[in-house]
Design a protein around this motif. Structure first.
Motif, PDB file in Angstrom:
ATOM      1  N   TRP A 122      -2.921 -23.115  38.644  1.00 53.30           N
ATOM      2  CA  TRP A 122      -3.862 -24.225  38.659  1.00 53.30           C
ATOM      3  C   TRP A 122      -5.165 -23.839  39.353  1.00 53.30           C
ATOM      4  O   TRP A 122      -6.219 -24.393  39.071  1.00 53.30           O
ATOM      5  N   LEU A 123      -5.074 -22.896  40.284  1.00 55.81           N
ATOM      6  CA  LEU A 123      -6.242 -22.484  41.059  1.00 55.81           C
ATOM      7  C   LEU A 123      -6.939 -21.253  40.475  1.00 55.81           C
ATOM      8  O   LEU A 123      -7.945 -20.810  41.013  1.00 55.81           O
ATOM      9  N   ALA A 124      -6.415 -20.712  39.391  1.00 51.48           N
ATOM     10  CA  ALA A 124      -6.916 -19.446  38.850  1.00 51.48           C
ATOM     11  C   ALA A 124      -8.407 -19.506  38.510  1.00 51.48           C
ATOM     12  O   ALA A 124      -9.167 -18.594  38.845  1.00 51.48           O
ATOM     13  N   LYS A 128     -11.291 -17.252  40.310  1.00 50.55           N
ATOM     14  CA  LYS A 128     -12.108 -16.310  39.543  1.00 50.55           C
ATOM     15  C   LYS A 128     -13.590 -16.649  39.695  1.00 50.55           C
ATOM     16  O   LYS A 128     -14.423 -15.761  39.832  1.00 50.55           O
ATOM     17  N   GLY A 129     -13.906 -17.930  39.712  1.00 45.94           N
ATOM     18  CA  GLY A 129     -15.285 -18.356  39.890  1.00 45.94           C
ATOM     19  C   GLY A 129     -15.863 -17.948  41.240  1.00 45.94           C
ATOM     20  O   GLY A 129     -17.065 -17.748  41.376  1.00 45.94           O
ATOM     21  N   ILE A 135      -6.223 -12.592  39.318  1.00 47.31           N
ATOM     22  CA  ILE A 135      -5.058 -12.897  40.152  1.00 47.31           C
ATOM     23  C   ILE A 135      -5.333 -12.402  41.572  1.00 47.31           C
ATOM     24  O   ILE A 135      -5.394 -11.202  41.813  1.00 47.31           O
ATOM     25  N   PRO A 136      -5.528 -13.319  42.532  1.00 38.19           N
ATOM     26  CA  PRO A 136      -5.701 -12.905  43.932  1.00 38.19           C
ATOM     27  C   PRO A 136      -4.362 -12.922  44.673  1.00 38.19           C
ATOM     28  O   PRO A 136      -3.737 -13.963  44.823  1.00 38.19           O
TER      29      PRO A 136
END
Length: 172
Positions: A122-124, A128-129, A135-136
């Motif tokens: 959901w936070l991807a 990335k932005g 993927i962090p």
């Protein structure tokens, strides 16, 4: 073949997060007794946000088996997906951030092939932005240190490392 890097849930660290989150939920409930709308709104926000944090933490307490594995084949981060991401799927790897906000950021050739099946997905887009790649990876709530993760990437994929923001890349 070199031994794999494996990280498991740290029950005591997650337990502390859950206790802290529940403390903030209690504070939010206390704030609901206030007369002004601002304090009541902050109280509800605390209850909702920290209540969600407590639920996620409690769920982690019941996770068994490895959370992350890094070996000669690639990376498996079960908070993202149960699928192995092979080294060949990664176009770039960077270490970014410092302290608790440290990440090993993966940029993938075809990110749509490695979609998350969990909350992290959901936070991807937001991650990335902000420049944290597709993927962090982080070590929060695990039994391993972030430097152990970086060493595993240095060992298994030394040529894929780039320079990240906030933390210099080590020479390979």
């Amino acid at each position: 073949m070199e031994p794999a890097f494996t990280a498991y849930v740290s029950r005591w660290r997650i337990g502390l997060v859950v206790v802290g989150a529940l403390g903030f939920v209690a504070a939010g409930i206390f704030m609901l007794r206030a007369k002004d709308l601002f304090t009541v709104t902050i109280g509800w926000a605390a209850i909702l946000f920290f209540g969600l944090c407590a639920i996620v933490g409690i769920r982690q307490l019941f996770r068994f088996g490895p959370v992350m594995e890094v070996d000669a084949r690639g990376v498996r981060w079960r908070r993202w997906s149960n699928d192995l991401i092979p080294w060949s799927a990664m176009s770039r790897i960077e270490v970014q951030g410092a302290g608790l906000g440290s990440f090993v950021c993966l940029w993938l050739h075809e990110p749509e092939l490695y979609r998350s099946r969990h909350l992290m997905g959901w936070l991807a887009g937001a991650n990335k932005g902000m420049g944290f790649g597709d993927i962090p990876l982080n070590m929060m709530g695990t039994d391993r240190r972030f430097d152990d993760l970086v060493e595993a990437f240095d060992r298994f994929a030394p040529r894929r490392r780039g320079r990240g923001r906030g933390r210099p890349a080590r020479p390979a």
